[in-house]
Design a protein around this motif. Sequence first.
Motif, PDB file in Angstrom:
ATOM      1  N   TYR A   8      13.142  -8.690  -3.334  1.00  0.00           N
ATOM      2  CA  TYR A   8      11.867  -8.981  -3.337  1.00  0.00           C
ATOM      3  C   TYR A   8      11.800 -10.269  -3.205  1.00  0.00           C
ATOM      4  O   TYR A   8      11.617 -11.600  -2.334  1.00  0.00           O
ATOM      5  N   LEU A   9      11.798 -10.591  -4.439  1.00  0.00           N
ATOM      6  CA  LEU A   9      11.688 -12.361  -5.022  1.00  0.00           C
ATOM      7  C   LEU A   9      12.130 -13.698  -5.238  1.00  0.00           C
ATOM      8  O   LEU A   9      12.558 -14.304  -4.735  1.00  0.00           O
ATOM      9  N   GLU A  19      12.244 -13.991  -1.031  1.00  0.00           N
ATOM     10  CA  GLU A  19      10.497 -14.898  -0.416  1.00  0.00           C
ATOM     11  C   GLU A  19      10.857 -16.464  -1.529  1.00  0.00           C
ATOM     12  O   GLU A  19      10.523 -17.486  -1.031  1.00  0.00           O
ATOM     13  N   GLU A  20      12.225 -16.846  -2.754  1.00  0.00           N
ATOM     14  CA  GLU A  20      12.136 -17.650  -2.934  1.00  0.00           C
ATOM     15  C   GLU A  20      13.375 -18.268  -2.122  1.00  0.00           C
ATOM     16  O   GLU A  20      12.487 -19.580  -1.727  1.00  0.00           O
ATOM     17  N   TYR A  45      13.742 -18.053   1.003  1.00  0.00           N
ATOM     18  CA  TYR A  45      13.140 -18.635   2.500  1.00  0.00           C
ATOM     19  C   TYR A  45      11.868 -19.175   2.084  1.00  0.00           C
ATOM     20  O   TYR A  45      10.852 -19.530   3.190  1.00  0.00           O
ATOM     21  N   LEU A  90       8.573 -18.463   1.012  1.00  0.00           N
ATOM     22  CA  LEU A  90       7.702 -17.639   1.798  1.00  0.00           C
ATOM     23  C   LEU A  90       6.599 -17.476   1.027  1.00  0.00           C
ATOM     24  O   LEU A  90       6.035 -17.370  -0.076  1.00  0.00           O
ATOM     25  N   ASN A  91       5.183 -18.710   1.189  1.00  0.00           N
ATOM     26  CA  ASN A  91       4.144 -18.838  -0.179  1.00  0.00           C
ATOM     27  C   ASN A  91       2.917 -18.289   0.813  1.00  0.00           C
ATOM     28  O   ASN A  91       2.866 -17.534   2.521  1.00  0.00           O
ATOM     29  N   GLN A 124       1.878 -15.343   0.091  1.00  0.00           N
ATOM     30  CA  GLN A 124       2.328 -13.782   0.415  1.00  0.00           C
ATOM     31  C   GLN A 124       1.389 -13.365  -0.784  1.00  0.00           C
ATOM     32  O   GLN A 124       0.943 -13.312  -1.571  1.00  0.00           O
ATOM     33  N   TYR A 134       4.670  -6.176   0.213  1.00  0.00           N
ATOM     34  CA  TYR A 134       4.382  -7.651   0.480  1.00  0.00           C
ATOM     35  C   TYR A 134       3.965  -8.556   2.274  1.00  0.00           C
ATOM     36  O   TYR A 134       5.325  -7.589   2.791  1.00  0.00           O
ATOM     37  N   SER A 193       1.836 -11.836   4.418  1.00  0.00           N
ATOM     38  CA  SER A 193       1.212 -13.017   4.330  1.00  0.00           C
ATOM     39  C   SER A 193      -0.239 -13.190   4.794  1.00  0.00           C
ATOM     40  O   SER A 193      -0.610 -11.793   5.507  1.00  0.00           O
ATOM     41  N   SER A 229       5.494 -11.960   8.100  1.00  0.00           N
ATOM     42  CA  SER A 229       6.053 -12.485   7.182  1.00  0.00           C
ATOM     43  C   SER A 229       5.957 -11.327   5.874  1.00  0.00           C
ATOM     44  O   SER A 229       5.528 -11.028   5.239  1.00  0.00           O
TER      45      SER A 229
END
Length: 226
Positions: A104-105, A108-109, A111, A113-114, A116, A142, A144, A151
């Motif tokens: 998952y992390l 997140e990095e 794409y 994804l801030n 979250q 997780y 948004s 997300s």
Amino acid sequence: MKRLIAAAAALAVLASLVGCGAESAEPVETETVIATAAPTTEPTSAPTAEPEETAEPTAEPTAEPTPVPTVEPTPVPTAEPAPAPTIEPTAEPTPEAVDLLAFYLSIEEEYGLNGQMALEGDYLDGFFPGLADIETVQLVAYTSMIGSVVSEFVFVQCADSADAETVAAILQARADAQAEGGAWYPASMADWEKTVVLTGEGGFAAMIALGDDSDAVAEKYLALFE
């Protein structure tokens, strides 16, 4: 030489007798002295010394040349080709080796994804009723913090693989509810319709809601088990 001396002496005697006869008228009977030649002593031939046998020189033994030992060339050791290293095939990832949080992390990095937040406690129960009641080995959830942004991710490994279908049903119910109006905004509801829900061997289940990127992330997730 001795014979000549004897003859000369005889002649001298004869001459003196002749002289005396001339003075006497009467012949004198003379006795003819025959000078006997002294026996010539034959020189004794000195015995010829027999030549001593010359000792044949002892042939000195010819020194046989010491044979020079033939130096056998030291064979150059043939370098044995190093065996090619055996490349051990990479072990197939087992379900137990899959790290859901790490996966998952990475998404997140990748794409960006801030904003979250993790879903735990009441949030988890409110979004996914019944999920907390299922015993899990891994649970990663997780979403948004902005309601209009789609997300949301849930990755689950159940302790009992038979519970994977139950978890998948809970996740699908969440996606359907959001797509049918729960997301409020038409664009958000449209993105929720693209949500992907997956189940797999080993008690794994997942929900990926990322609009148009949902399928791409789903492929990355499935690659963890290849």
